[in-house]
Design a protein around this motif. Structure first.
Motif, PDB file in Angstrom:
ATOM      1  N   ASP A   1      -3.165  -8.412 -19.227  1.00 26.45           N
ATOM      2  CA  ASP A   1      -2.456  -7.637 -18.217  1.00 26.45           C
ATOM      3  C   ASP A   1      -2.739  -6.145 -18.314  1.00 26.45           C
ATOM      4  OD1 ASP A   1      -1.376 -10.046 -17.475  1.00 26.45           O
ATOM      5  OD2 ASP A   1       0.438  -9.775 -18.676  1.00 26.45           O
ATOM      6  N   PHE A   2      -2.803  -5.625 -19.531  1.00 31.90           N
ATOM      7  CA  PHE A   2      -3.052  -4.197 -19.713  1.00 31.90           C
ATOM      8  C   PHE A   2      -4.427  -3.813 -19.172  1.00 31.90           C
ATOM      9  CE2 PHE A   2      -4.681  -0.659 -22.288  1.00 31.90           C
ATOM     10  CZ  PHE A   2      -3.768   0.307 -21.942  1.00 31.90           C
ATOM     11  N   ILE A   3      -5.430  -4.630 -19.445  1.00 30.12           N
ATOM     12  CA  ILE A   3      -6.775  -4.334 -18.955  1.00 30.12           C
ATOM     13  C   ILE A   3      -6.826  -4.470 -17.435  1.00 30.12           C
ATOM     14  CG2 ILE A   3      -9.198  -5.043 -19.067  1.00 30.12           C
ATOM     15  CD1 ILE A   3      -8.684  -5.872 -21.941  1.00 30.12           C
ATOM     16  N   ALA A   4      -6.072  -5.398 -16.871  1.00 24.84           N
ATOM     17  CA  ALA A   4      -6.020  -5.548 -15.414  1.00 24.84           C
ATOM     18  C   ALA A   4      -5.419  -4.310 -14.756  1.00 24.84           C
ATOM     19  CB  ALA A   4      -5.219  -6.789 -15.040  1.00 24.84           C
ATOM     20  N   VAL A   5      -4.334  -3.814 -15.317  1.00 20.72           N
ATOM     21  CA  VAL A   5      -3.712  -2.602 -14.764  1.00 20.72           C
ATOM     22  C   VAL A   5      -4.637  -1.408 -14.948  1.00 20.72           C
ATOM     23  CG1 VAL A   5      -1.782  -0.999 -15.054  1.00 20.72           C
ATOM     24  CG2 VAL A   5      -1.357  -3.455 -15.030  1.00 20.72           C
ATOM     25  N   THR A   6      -5.300  -1.327 -16.093  1.00 16.82           N
ATOM     26  CA  THR A   6      -6.254  -0.247 -16.326  1.00 16.82           C
ATOM     27  C   THR A   6      -7.407  -0.331 -15.339  1.00 16.82           C
ATOM     28  OG1 THR A   6      -5.672  -0.270 -18.663  1.00 16.82           O
ATOM     29  CG2 THR A   6      -7.720   0.834 -18.066  1.00 16.82           C
ATOM     30  N   GLN A   7      -7.868  -1.535 -15.037  1.00 16.37           N
ATOM     31  CA  GLN A   7      -8.935  -1.738 -14.048  1.00 16.37           C
ATOM     32  C   GLN A   7      -8.520  -1.187 -12.696  1.00 16.37           C
ATOM     33  OE1 GLN A   7     -11.998  -3.301 -14.177  1.00 16.37           O
ATOM     34  NE2 GLN A   7     -12.366  -3.449 -11.999  1.00 16.37           N
ATOM     35  N   VAL A   8      -7.308  -1.496 -12.273  1.00 18.39           N
ATOM     36  CA  VAL A   8      -6.843  -1.027 -10.971  1.00 18.39           C
ATOM     37  C   VAL A   8      -6.664   0.491 -10.975  1.00 18.39           C
ATOM     38  CG1 VAL A   8      -4.911  -1.100  -9.346  1.00 18.39           C
ATOM     39  CG2 VAL A   8      -5.792  -3.217 -10.323  1.00 18.39           C
ATOM     40  N   VAL A   9      -6.051   1.028 -12.004  1.00 17.67           N
ATOM     41  CA  VAL A   9      -5.774   2.468 -12.033  1.00 17.67           C
ATOM     42  C   VAL A   9      -7.065   3.274 -12.144  1.00 17.67           C
ATOM     43  CG1 VAL A   9      -4.719   4.291 -13.417  1.00 17.67           C
ATOM     44  CG2 VAL A   9      -3.439   2.229 -12.923  1.00 17.67           C
ATOM     45  N   VAL A  10      -7.933   2.892 -13.072  1.00 11.79           N
ATOM     46  CA  VAL A  10      -9.132   3.698 -13.315  1.00 11.79           C
ATOM     47  C   VAL A  10     -10.171   3.483 -12.219  1.00 11.79           C
ATOM     48  CG1 VAL A  10     -11.087   4.025 -14.878  1.00 11.79           C
ATOM     49  CG2 VAL A  10      -8.787   3.840 -15.791  1.00 11.79           C
ATOM     50  N   TYR A  11     -10.525   2.235 -11.956  1.00 12.32           N
ATOM     51  CA  TYR A  11     -11.621   1.995 -11.033  1.00 12.32           C
ATOM     52  C   TYR A  11     -11.204   2.106  -9.570  1.00 12.32           C
ATOM     53  CZ  TYR A  11     -14.606   0.775 -14.880  1.00 12.32           C
ATOM     54  OH  TYR A  11     -15.354   0.828 -16.013  1.00 12.32           O
ATOM     55  N   VAL A  12     -10.116   1.472  -9.200  1.00 13.14           N
ATOM     56  CA  VAL A  12      -9.695   1.547  -7.803  1.00 13.14           C
ATOM     57  C   VAL A  12      -9.047   2.894  -7.517  1.00 13.14           C
ATOM     58  CG1 VAL A  12      -8.210   0.536  -6.051  1.00 13.14           C
ATOM     59  CG2 VAL A  12      -9.447  -0.942  -7.617  1.00 13.14           C
ATOM     60  N   GLY A  13      -8.145   3.312  -8.388  1.00 13.05           N
ATOM     61  CA  GLY A  13      -7.417   4.553  -8.143  1.00 13.05           C
ATOM     62  C   GLY A  13      -8.217   5.798  -8.402  1.00 13.05           C
ATOM     63  N   GLY A  14      -9.226   5.728  -9.238  1.00 17.16           N
ATOM     64  CA  GLY A  14      -9.981   6.919  -9.579  1.00 17.16           C
ATOM     65  C   GLY A  14     -11.388   6.906  -9.045  1.00 17.16           C
ATOM     66  N   ILE A  15     -12.205   6.037  -9.571  1.00 21.25           N
ATOM     67  CA  ILE A  15     -13.628   6.057  -9.274  1.00 21.25           C
ATOM     68  C   ILE A  15     -13.923   5.698  -7.825  1.00 21.25           C
ATOM     69  CG2 ILE A  15     -15.816   4.925  -9.830  1.00 21.25           C
ATOM     70  CD1 ILE A  15     -14.851   4.875 -12.727  1.00 21.25           C
ATOM     71  N   LEU A  16     -13.295   4.657  -7.303  1.00 24.91           N
ATOM     72  CA  LEU A  16     -13.578   4.251  -5.928  1.00 24.91           C
ATOM     73  C   LEU A  16     -13.094   5.290  -4.927  1.00 24.91           C
ATOM     74  CD1 LEU A  16     -14.785   2.011  -4.200  1.00 24.91           C
ATOM     75  CD2 LEU A  16     -12.514   1.070  -3.999  1.00 24.91           C
ATOM     76  N   VAL A  17     -11.920   5.848  -5.155  1.00 28.19           N
ATOM     77  CA  VAL A  17     -11.412   6.884  -4.252  1.00 28.19           C
ATOM     78  C   VAL A  17     -12.316   8.110  -4.319  1.00 28.19           C
ATOM     79  CG1 VAL A  17      -9.478   8.442  -3.843  1.00 28.19           C
ATOM     80  CG2 VAL A  17      -9.051   6.033  -4.283  1.00 28.19           C
ATOM     81  N   LEU A  18     -12.765   8.490  -5.510  1.00 27.11           N
ATOM     82  CA  LEU A  18     -13.688   9.610  -5.659  1.00 27.11           C
ATOM     83  C   LEU A  18     -14.992   9.337  -4.923  1.00 27.11           C
ATOM     84  CD1 LEU A  18     -14.290  12.330  -7.095  1.00 27.11           C
ATOM     85  CD2 LEU A  18     -15.256  10.966  -8.937  1.00 27.11           C
ATOM     86  N   LEU A  19     -15.501   8.123  -5.036  1.00 27.51           N
ATOM     87  CA  LEU A  19     -16.725   7.754  -4.334  1.00 27.51           C
ATOM     88  C   LEU A  19     -16.547   7.847  -2.824  1.00 27.51           C
ATOM     89  CD1 LEU A  19     -19.623   6.397  -4.573  1.00 27.51           C
ATOM     90  CD2 LEU A  19     -18.404   4.269  -4.205  1.00 27.51           C
ATOM     91  N   LEU A  20     -15.437   7.321  -2.321  1.00 23.48           N
ATOM     92  CA  LEU A  20     -15.202   7.372  -0.878  1.00 23.48           C
ATOM     93  C   LEU A  20     -15.050   8.810  -0.376  1.00 23.48           C
ATOM     94  CD1 LEU A  20     -12.845   4.330  -0.355  1.00 23.48           C
ATOM     95  CD2 LEU A  20     -15.133   4.642   0.553  1.00 23.48           C
ATOM     96  N   PHE A  21     -14.304   9.638  -1.102  1.00 18.83           N
ATOM     97  CA  PHE A  21     -14.169  11.033  -0.691  1.00 18.83           C
ATOM     98  C   PHE A  21     -15.516  11.748  -0.767  1.00 18.83           C
ATOM     99  CE2 PHE A  21      -9.548  10.648  -1.406  1.00 18.83           C
ATOM    100  CZ  PHE A  21      -9.133  11.182  -0.197  1.00 18.83           C
ATOM    101  N   GLY A  22     -16.295  11.462  -1.794  1.00 19.60           N
ATOM    102  CA  GLY A  22     -17.614  12.085  -1.908  1.00 19.60           C
ATOM    103  C   GLY A  22     -18.517  11.713  -0.755  1.00 19.60           C
ATOM    104  N   VAL A  23     -18.478  10.466  -0.342  1.00 16.65           N
ATOM    105  CA  VAL A  23     -19.318  10.026   0.780  1.00 16.65           C
ATOM    106  C   VAL A  23     -18.807  10.597   2.093  1.00 16.65           C
ATOM    107  CG1 VAL A  23     -19.963   7.994   2.139  1.00 16.65           C
ATOM    108  CG2 VAL A  23     -20.159   7.945  -0.332  1.00 16.65           C
ATOM    109  N   MET A  24     -17.507  10.580   2.298  1.00 17.38           N
ATOM    110  CA  MET A  24     -16.962  10.995   3.586  1.00 17.38           C
ATOM    111  C   MET A  24     -16.956  12.506   3.789  1.00 17.38           C
ATOM    112  SD  MET A  24     -13.844   8.379   4.153  1.00 17.38           S
ATOM    113  CE  MET A  24     -14.096   6.655   4.337  1.00 17.38           C
ATOM    114  N   PHE A  25     -16.878  13.282   2.720  1.00 18.05           N
ATOM    115  CA  PHE A  25     -16.789  14.731   2.880  1.00 18.05           C
ATOM    116  C   PHE A  25     -18.106  15.461   2.690  1.00 18.05           C
ATOM    117  CE2 PHE A  25     -12.112  14.343   1.842  1.00 18.05           C
ATOM    118  CZ  PHE A  25     -11.738  14.512   3.157  1.00 18.05           C
ATOM    119  N   THR A  26     -19.176  14.762   2.502  1.00 19.48           N
ATOM    120  CA  THR A  26     -20.477  15.406   2.402  1.00 19.48           C
ATOM    121  C   THR A  26     -20.984  15.667   3.812  1.00 19.48           C
ATOM    122  OG1 THR A  26     -20.894  14.246   0.350  1.00 19.48           O
ATOM    123  CG2 THR A  26     -22.794  15.173   1.469  1.00 19.48           C
ATOM    124  N   ASN A  27     -21.402  16.878   4.065  1.00 20.55           N
ATOM    125  CA  ASN A  27     -21.821  17.246   5.425  1.00 20.55           C
ATOM    126  C   ASN A  27     -23.005  16.431   5.907  1.00 20.55           C
ATOM    127  OD1 ASN A  27     -19.854  19.144   5.815  1.00 20.55           O
ATOM    128  ND2 ASN A  27     -21.079  20.824   4.957  1.00 20.55           N
TER     129      ASN A  27
END
Length: 173
Positions: free
Chosen positions: A55-81
């Motif tokens: 369970d701890f690794i599952a929550v860490t997966q969601v927080v780190v990868y979905v909440g951090g890395i994926l959101v960063l990737l989407l913002f990086g792609v969408m906000f690049t001119n």
């Protein structure tokens, strides 16, 4: 004895979602669609961690990868001119080496599956909370690697901030 229990069916559904969305990430040409498919891949992996009682690794997966890395990737792609002015596309390259690597991985997994004699879970159960145990190990036996990782991440953050704010001199030719 039936092997098709509701637990097994749900596991196979999450496994299929994970594999199919990962394939969509690899084979789609649109970067934004690929990033959204990566969201389903990350959630599928987190669900598989839950099935493994991690369970701890599952929550860490969601927080780190979905909440951090994926959101960063989407913002990086969408906000690049340059991305906003053109449709972001990526070429799917190296199909032959990728297919050979895929076949080698499938072969290795099948070899492991058929040569392992017992797939039954262990009879010994962990005592107490796994989160408590991870916290204890992190702050006692593994405190030096934990602190070294935090210093490395701090140095990477400072370097990224320096590179992002550094004004390059204009070429006067």
């Amino acid at each position: 004895m039936s092997y098709l229990t509701p637990y097994t069916v749900i596991f196979y559904i999450f496994a299929a979602i994970t594999v199919l969305s990962a394939a969509f990430v690899v084979f789609t040409r649109n970067v934004i669609y690929s990033a959204f498919a990566l969201l389903f891949t990350f959630f599928g992996v987190a669900a598989l961690y839950v099935f493994l009682s991690a369970d701890f690794i599952a929550v860490t997966q969601v927080v780190v990868y979905v909440g951090g890395i994926l959101v960063l990737l989407l913002f990086g792609v969408m906000f690049t001119n340059s991305i906003m002015n053109a449709k972001p596309k990526s070429d799917v390259l190296h199909i032959i080496p990728g297919t050979l690597l895929l076949l080698a991985m499938i072969g290795a997994l099948l070899y492991t599956f058929y040569t392992t004699h017992s797939w039954m879970p262990s009879e010994t159960m962990l005592q107490g909370s796994i989160v408590e145990r991870i916290g204890f190990e992190t702050m006692s036996r593994y405190v030096l690697p934990f602190e070294m990782a935090s210093i490395l991440l701090l140095a990477a953050l400072i370097g990224a901030a320096f590179l992002a704010r550094f004004d390059k001199p204009a070429n006067h030719e």
